[in-house]
Design an enzyme around this catalytic site. Structure first.
Site, PDB file in Angstrom:
ATOM      1  N   HIS A  60      17.611  76.631  32.316  1.00 35.43           N
ATOM      2  CA  HIS A  60      16.947  77.870  32.742  1.00 35.43           C
ATOM      3  C   HIS A  60      17.083  78.969  31.688  1.00 35.43           C
ATOM      4  CE1 HIS A  60      20.843  79.121  35.045  1.00 35.43           C
ATOM      5  NE2 HIS A  60      20.702  79.996  34.073  1.00 35.43           N
ATOM      6  N   ASP A  67      17.243  89.614  34.592  1.00 36.37           N
ATOM      7  CA  ASP A  67      17.414  89.128  35.962  1.00 36.37           C
ATOM      8  C   ASP A  67      18.536  89.841  36.701  1.00 36.37           C
ATOM      9  OD1 ASP A  67      19.402  88.020  34.396  1.00 36.37           O
ATOM     10  OD2 ASP A  67      18.810  85.944  34.713  1.00 36.37           O
TER      11      ASP A  67
HETATM   12  C1  GLP Z   1      23.048  83.008  33.988  1.00 31.76           C
HETATM   13  C2  GLP Z   1      21.931  83.933  33.524  1.00 31.76           C
HETATM   14  C3  GLP Z   1      21.187  83.361  32.345  1.00 31.76           C
HETATM   15  C4  GLP Z   1      22.177  82.864  31.310  1.00 31.76           C
HETATM   16  C5  GLP Z   1      23.000  81.761  31.911  1.00 31.76           C
HETATM   17  C6  GLP Z   1      23.942  81.099  30.923  1.00 31.76           C
HETATM   18  O1  GLP Z   1      22.618  82.046  34.875  1.00 31.76           O
HETATM   19  N1  GLP Z   1      20.990  84.230  34.558  1.00 31.76           N
HETATM   20  O2  GLP Z   1      20.326  84.343  31.806  1.00 31.76           O
HETATM   21  O3  GLP Z   1      21.496  82.417  30.171  1.00 31.76           O
HETATM   22  O4  GLP Z   1      23.748  82.356  32.956  1.00 31.76           O
HETATM   23  O5  GLP Z   1      25.157  81.742  30.945  1.00 31.76           O
HETATM   24  P1  GLP Z   1      26.322  81.503  29.940  1.00 31.76           P
HETATM   25  O6  GLP Z   1      25.914  82.175  28.678  1.00 31.76           O
HETATM   26  O7  GLP Z   1      27.493  82.163  30.586  1.00 31.76           O
HETATM   27  O8  GLP Z   1      26.485  80.043  29.782  1.00 31.76           O
END
Ligand code: GLP
Length: 237
Positions: free
Chosen positions: A139, A68
């Site tokens: 998500h 993304d």
């Molecule tokens: C963002 C990304 C996701 C990721 C999420 C969780 O929103 N688009 O792909 O999984 O963050 O992030 P973190 O690992 O920092 O909690």
């Protein structure tokens, strides 16, 4: 089949995940890796960089496709996911990947960009392994909760909880882009193997609900229950 591995630290989670990625690349050097951003995979990338520097692995023949990107941020913006990948993995390697791809969040025609990205994934033959994190609302990539799972790469309005969660990386919440482009569930589930990393108590409930609860687009990660080869590596700390 879904394997749930509970490990005791972020470091162990990162090493376990890196080992699994290395296994795939060693067995097939020209592998296509689906890669992710966020704080969860940072340690995994550190470990892969260490392994590559030590000569234990090479990505010279490997290709990557990222999940993304924020809309409106180009690759030079320090919060863009292209910049994240360059700084945490790609530019740290002695020998670079054969090719890397991140969706373009500044394309004049985002509809065409989404189609191009799906065609690129198809042309690569799909991914051998997809690395994922999970957002606080469940998500994966930026596939936000909704009425239906969307299979294609698409532009998405970010959920208020995502904007809030990701504000920590920006000067203020107002600066977090409101929209993003994400690989859809088709691209994610098309991977031969899926590897999800998550850490911290705050992720435990959403993760358990995704893995053991009903499959519903209200909790996007729950769709992973339909994939035959998923490994979740979770550390509470
Ligand atoms: C963002 C990304 C996701 C990721 C999420 C969780 O929103 N688009 O792909 O999984 O963050 O992030 P973190 O690992 O920092 O909690």
């Amino acid at each position: 089949m879904l394997q749930f591995l509970k490990v005791s630290s972020y470091e162990e989670m990162s090493k376990t995940a890196a080992e699994k990625i290395a296994e795939v690349v060693k067995a097939k050097p020209e592998s296509v890796l689906g890669l992710a951003t966020g704080s969860s995979p940072v340690g995994t990338y550190d470990e892969l960089v260490r392994m590559e520097a030590a000569g234990e692995i090479s990505f010279a023949k490997a290709r990557s496709v990222n999940l993304d990107e924020y809309l409106g941020l180009d690759g030079t913006h320090d919060q863009s996911y292209r910049y994240f990948m360059d700084t945490h993995l790609f530019k740290r390697l002695k020998t670079p990947f054969a090719s890397t791809a991140v969706p373009c969040g500044t394309a004049a025609d985002m509809g065409a960009e989404c189609k191009r990205y799906d065609q690129l994934i198809a042309d690569l033959g799909g991914t051998d392994l997809q690395l994922l994190g999970i957002g606080p609302d469940g998500h994966i990539g930026f596939n936000e909760p909704g009425d239906a799972f969307i299979l294609e790469t698409h532009v998405v309005d970010l959920d208020p909880s995502t904007i809030e969660a990701n504000a920590r990386f920006f000067a203020s919440q107002a600066e977090v882009p409101r929209r993003a482009v994400t690989m859809g569930m088709g691209g994610i589930l098309g991977a031969k193997k899926i590897l999800l990393v998550a850490s911290g108590k705050a992720k435990e409930d959403v993760l358990k609900e995704a893995v053991f609860g009903p499959v519903t687009p209200r909790l996007p990660a729950s769709i992973l229950q339909n994939h035959p080869d998923v490994t979740v590596v979770y550390s509470a700390t």
